[in-house]
Design a protein around this motif. Structure first.
Motif, PDB file in Angstrom:
ATOM      1  N   LEU A   1     -46.708 -39.094  -5.769  1.00  0.00           N
ATOM      2  CA  LEU A   1     -46.306 -39.854  -7.104  1.00  0.00           C
ATOM      3  C   LEU A   1     -45.223 -40.787  -6.836  1.00  0.00           C
ATOM      4  O   LEU A   1     -45.135 -42.004  -7.342  1.00  0.00           O
ATOM      5  CB  LEU A   1     -45.936 -38.713  -8.229  1.00  0.00           C
ATOM      6  CG  LEU A   1     -47.138 -38.047  -8.695  1.00  0.00           C
ATOM      7  CD1 LEU A   1     -46.671 -36.939  -9.654  1.00  0.00           C
ATOM      8  CD2 LEU A   1     -47.949 -38.996  -9.473  1.00  0.00           C
TER       9      LEU A   1
ATOM     10  N   VAL B   1     -47.975 -40.924 -13.525  1.00  0.00           N
ATOM     11  CA  VAL B   1     -48.657 -39.415 -13.725  1.00  0.00           C
ATOM     12  C   VAL B   1     -49.855 -39.941 -14.787  1.00  0.00           C
ATOM     13  O   VAL B   1     -50.966 -39.554 -14.354  1.00  0.00           O
ATOM     14  CB  VAL B   1     -47.777 -38.893 -14.729  1.00  0.00           C
ATOM     15  CG1 VAL B   1     -48.781 -37.665 -15.370  1.00  0.00           C
ATOM     16  CG2 VAL B   1     -46.921 -38.115 -13.936  1.00  0.00           C
TER      17      VAL B   1
ATOM     18  N   TYR C   1     -44.438 -35.850 -15.588  1.00  0.00           N
ATOM     19  CA  TYR C   1     -44.423 -36.896 -16.756  1.00  0.00           C
ATOM     20  C   TYR C   1     -43.017 -36.867 -17.575  1.00  0.00           C
ATOM     21  O   TYR C   1     -42.545 -37.748 -17.886  1.00  0.00           O
ATOM     22  CB  TYR C   1     -45.662 -36.593 -17.661  1.00  0.00           C
ATOM     23  CG  TYR C   1     -45.584 -37.713 -18.999  1.00  0.00           C
ATOM     24  CD1 TYR C   1     -46.336 -38.835 -18.768  1.00  0.00           C
ATOM     25  CD2 TYR C   1     -45.044 -37.219 -20.280  1.00  0.00           C
ATOM     26  CE1 TYR C   1     -46.640 -39.674 -19.680  1.00  0.00           C
ATOM     27  CE2 TYR C   1     -45.317 -38.246 -21.191  1.00  0.00           C
ATOM     28  CZ  TYR C   1     -45.831 -39.447 -21.135  1.00  0.00           C
ATOM     29  OH  TYR C   1     -46.001 -40.303 -21.969  1.00  0.00           O
TER      30      TYR C   1
ATOM     31  N   LEU D   1     -48.347 -31.956 -13.229  1.00  0.00           N
ATOM     32  CA  LEU D   1     -48.295 -33.447 -13.848  1.00  0.00           C
ATOM     33  C   LEU D   1     -47.657 -33.559 -15.210  1.00  0.00           C
ATOM     34  O   LEU D   1     -46.805 -34.342 -15.287  1.00  0.00           O
ATOM     35  CB  LEU D   1     -49.894 -33.844 -14.030  1.00  0.00           C
ATOM     36  CG  LEU D   1     -50.659 -34.243 -12.739  1.00  0.00           C
ATOM     37  CD1 LEU D   1     -52.280 -34.371 -13.167  1.00  0.00           C
ATOM     38  CD2 LEU D   1     -50.024 -35.092 -11.843  1.00  0.00           C
TER      39      LEU D   1
ATOM     40  N   ALA E   1     -53.731 -39.630 -13.550  1.00  0.00           N
ATOM     41  CA  ALA E   1     -54.648 -39.050 -14.144  1.00  0.00           C
ATOM     42  C   ALA E   1     -55.889 -39.646 -14.653  1.00  0.00           C
ATOM     43  O   ALA E   1     -57.023 -39.241 -14.663  1.00  0.00           O
ATOM     44  CB  ALA E   1     -53.885 -38.346 -15.674  1.00  0.00           C
TER      45      ALA E   1
END
Length: 894
Positions: A397, A460, A437, A433, A464
């Motif tokens: 990420l 995120v 976020y 996740l 997703a």
């Protein structure tokens, strides 16, 4: 002493002993040093290596003693030329190529001048490569052609005019062995005609051995002289060596620059003795060796792909055993101690470890990555090697490019999305996740904290969306996933009012959430019913749809007396649930076993915890239940025995191209239904993750069915002339399958023809026209497993999608990686393993990157009849029965 035929030592001797004696005399006259003579005598002793068991080392090796001075070793050159005793097949291959060139392009062999010197009757390397590429479809590339000529050069059938040992695709001069004589005789018209007839078979043979010769040629080069293309070829070879499967790709790339080729000609040669200093690590490329320990004798045997000698290098200890060649002509890949230790130091120096509480939680490999532009400096790239699931997610990420759309390829993220189910299930991934976020920065100005929060949310959301885009309808099988998407959508709906950069991603998420939640409700209201195995009835003729985990399936479950009951259960139903449903319908209170029974009578007791039990069935398998005391009394159903007569009368008038097209259409439907994750769970074990791989199993079952179809039809054909026609028909169908890039059916047909029940029918094969024999030999060469199915991989590399690949080989590649590497190392996920398996699955993605066009059907008088036949094939899958039928057709000769 026998007389030397004119033209030099490369022509012919009346005996090998005389040739060796002549060399000895010439070397004696040329040597002024007694030490050199003694060294040569020691080398010559290797030509008469002792029988196995005598501990004598150093026999006739093709070894690179000093990487920096390889070309300054005349003795090494001498030994190589002494081994040039061409086999009959290679001699004939050279004669055929020479005669064919003189017949088709005689200008290629002529006297040539270079630097005021005339070279008699020679060819140019680039012209030979061009000519080879024009002659046959089995020559896949210029490098492949180079390897084919190299195989002739290695045996002295073709020679460089200045005795160079490597064939090169350059303006260099080469001469055939038959042109060494000044009075060389040109082939007669009859010899040219024979050469024309044999040319394709010769080229096919050379195409099979060429890649190995090319690799040997590259490995004989000093490491400093290897080109980038050379290193890629070596690296590709190392990817498929069992002994190296646990090493990272970074280490394999390092090894490709230093690994060396070494060969030994005679069994009994000792590579090293117990107690000696360890100087090299060996990998067996061809042949086998015995491991001998003093006082114990031979303790084990090592074969192709195995390695030895590494322990002494790692521990800096003496050799723990002696290594003795078990057979003649063994080839090895060798890594010397200095290079081995340097690579280990470099790897560790470029390894970055993140620790928490004195424990490694993330391991990264640092490598220099070029920018691709001369004015932009190169920068370091950090690749995840291992780590805890949470830290791997956090790193991906943090390093995600925000300018990259979620539909664009990103190998690291795509690998994580595809493989996370193995190490980070959805129940763990979704909360992680959500936490990312909402992550906030406690440092920096207010604007910097806002920018950090926006970037975290965008990352995120992007992951997703990438996740939903790849997993597609598989998300419907997870309630947790649907809840997560709805929850995430709720958060973004609030945030997008004040954080405008989230708007585009929020809109895409809204569409997906609406689509999947509607589909999920629809699926819950009405489950699709799937008939047992799709093995009977009209649904075979309808277009295939993917089998979902939330679908139901109708199963016929048989009892000992061959009565049956039909039950409806979920696709993921366990053995316990199936047994309970059967017992309930039968009103039985006994403890029942659930059995998979094959047509040969083989029984497999299915575990109560096994899911999707119908996937355990073979082509003609059936499910049975019975108490344990009745297990031995179970017998196959009459319908499991298969047909009693062939169907040749049904399909012999059908066009071979039509049959191949309809097979391809059906296979494409099955292949398209297989989700990428099914390959993952098939490799790691679907039972451990309680997942269904029903679509993949159905596709694999089709492969087996087509194999048995070929064998069944041949063995049920009593007339010899009709069997010959059948073989011709199958070869034609296989050729059209390859034309349609349906390699799965292509290989199924060829493997069916290679089945012992068919291949033993010598009278039938003898009657097959030579043209078809050549086609079959070419097709069979693609099945050659040497060098990890190199022939097949080269052929596929030239194809454009859509392609239906040889799926069993894909699964073998993934299993090879899985079994050779641990999934967890020191309580961390081995992400390098995940990357390797995901790389193989990307091959599937590439094959399906273009749609198959069903409208491209060849003109046909009866397409529906052909379609129905292809989808309703019946077979005998009992090998014992097929062998018995084969023996009736052509009994064994007394």
């Amino acid at each position: 002493m026998c007389v030397l035929v004119s033209g030099g030592f490369r022509r012919q001797w009346l005996c090998w002993g005389c040739r060796r004696e002549w060399w000895f005399q010439e070397w004696s006259r040329a040597s002024s040093s007694g030490q050199t003579l003694l060294k040569y005598r020691h080398c010559m002793a290797g030509l008469l290596a002792p029988p196995y068991g005598v501990m004598d080392s150093g026999a006739n090796t093709d070894r690179m003693p000093d990487k920096d001075n390889l070309n300054n070793d005349p003795l090494n050159f001498l030994t190589k030329n002494l081994s040039k005793v061409p086999s009959e097949r290679m001699l004939r291959g050279g004669k055929v190529c020479r005669a064919a060139i003189l017949a088709r392009a005689p200008h290629m062999i002529r006297d040539r001048k270079y630097h005021l010197k005339t070279y008699r009757q020679c060819c140019v390397g680039t012209e030979l490569v061009d000519w080879m590429l024009q002659q046959s479809a089995c020559v896949h590339s210029r490098a492949h052609a180079v390897g084919m000529w190299q195989s002739l050069l290695e045996e002295g059938v073709l020679n460089h005019v200045d005795q160079e040992l490597s064939f090169q695709d350059k303006y260099l001069f080469y001469r055939f062995l038959d042109d060494e004589d000044e009075d060389a005789v040109l082939p007669s018209d009859d010899e040219k005609r024979e050469a024309e007839e044999e040319l394709q078979e010769t080229l096919l043979f050379l195409s099979q051995i060429g890649p190995d010769a090319h690799l040997r040629m590259i490995l004989r080069k000093p490491p400093g002289q290897r080109t980038g293309e050379d290193l890629e070829i070596i690296y590709d070879e190392l990817l498929h060596i069992k002994a190296l499967s646990h090493l990272s790709n970074t280490v394999k790339r390092e090894l490709s620059g230093v690994i060396i080729f070494e060969s030994h000609a005679k069994a009994g040669t000792v590579l090293f003795n117990q107690g000696e200093e360890g100087t090299s690590w060996y990998i067996i490329q061809k042949g086998s060796v015995n491991v001998v320990i003093y006082g114990k004798g031979v303790v084990c045997t090592l074969h192709e792909g195995d390695d030895f000698g590494k322990l002494a290098l790692v521990n800096d200890a003496p050799r723990a055993a002696s290594i003795v060649l078990r057979e003649d002509n063994c080839h090895f890949l060798r890594v010397d101690k200095e290079d081995f230790n340097r690579i280990l130091r470099d790897v560790e120096a470029n390894t970055v470890r993140l620790k928490e509480h004195d424990q490694d939680v993330l391991v990264l490999q640092k490598s220099l990555r070029s920018s691709g532009h001369s004015n932009i400096p190169a920068h370091f790239k950090y690749t995840v090697m291992s780590g805890t699931a949470e830290k791997i997610l956090e790193h991906l990420l943090e390093t995600m490019r925000l300018d990259l759309h979620y539909t664009d390829p990103d190998p690291a993220l795509d690998d994580f999305v595809l493989m996370h189910g193995i190490f980070m299930p959805i129940s763990q991934l979704c909360p992680a996740l959500i936490a990312h976020y909402h992550s906030q920065s406690s440092q920096g100005s207010e604007q910097e904290r806002v920018d950090y929060a926006v970037a975290s949310k965008r990352r995120v959301l992007s992951l997703a969306l990438r996740w939903t885009n790849m997993l597609a309808h598989n998300l419907l099988e997870e309630d947790t996933a649907l809840s997560f998407l709805e929850e995430l959508f709720g958060f973004t709906a609030n945030d997008v009012r004040v954080l405008r950069p989230l708007k585009d991603l929020h809109t895409d998420l809204e569409k997906i959430v609406k689509s999947y939640t509607d589909d999920a409700r629809s699926a819950q209201k009405k489950h699709k019913v799937l008939l047992r195995q799709f093995s009977s009835g009209e649904e075979r003729l309808s277009k295939r749809q993917p089998i979902r985990c939330f679908d139901d399936i109708l199963l016929k479950v048989y009892c000992r007396d061959h009565t049956y009951t039909t039950i409806r259960v979920p696709v993921l139903a366990s053995g316990r649930e199936v047994t309970a449903a059967v017992a309930d319908k039968l009103g039985s209170t006994e403890d029942l076993l659930l059995i998979s029974l094959s047509s040969s009578g083989e029984k497999q007791i299915l575990k109560a915890s096994d899911v999707s039990v119908f996937q355990a069935l073979g082509v003609s398998g059936r499910l049975f239940v019975c108490p344990r005391d009745q297990l031995d009394a179970l017998a196959p159903l009459p319908e499991q025995e298969g047909p009693s007569s062939g169907s040749m009368s049904s399909f012999e008038l059908m066009s071979s191209k039509d049959l191949a097209f309809q097979m391809t259409l059906y296979d494409w439907e099955l292949f398209s239904c297989v989700h990428e994750q099914e390959f993952v769970y098939h490799t790691f074990g679907r039972q451990a993750y309680r997942r269904s791989t029903a679509n993949l199993d159905l596709f694999l079952r089709r492969f087996n069915q087509l194999q048995f179809w070929v064998v069944t039809e041949v063995c049920l054909c009593p007339q010899l002339s009709k069997r010959v026609q059948l073989l011709k028909k199958f070869i034609k169908i296989a050729a059209h399958c390859r034309e349609f890039r349906n390699l799965n059916s292509f290989f199924a047909i060829i493997m069916g023809m290679s089945n012992p029940a068919v291949s033993r029918l010598s009278q039938t094969w003898e009657k097959l026209p030579s043209k078809f024999k050549k086609f079959y030999a070419e097709f069979e060469s693609l099945l050659d497993p040497s060098r990890n199915h190199r022939s097949y991989r080269l052929a596929v590399a030239k194809m454009e999608p859509p392609i239906i690949p040889f799926t069993p080989l894909l699964l073998k590649d993934m299993t090879f990686t899985h079994e050779g590497n641990k999934t967890f190392i020191d309580n961390m996920v081995n992400f390098e393993k995940m990357r390797l398996i995901a790389s193989t699955i990307r091959t599937v993605r590439h094959c399906r990157s273009q749609p198959f066009n069903p409208e491209a059907s060849p003109a046909s008088k009866n397409p529906q009849e052909v379609r129905n036949y292809v989808r309703q094939i019946t077979v005998i899958d009992n090998q014992r029965t097929l062998s018995q039928l084969s023996l009736k057709l052509e009994p064994r000769k007394a």
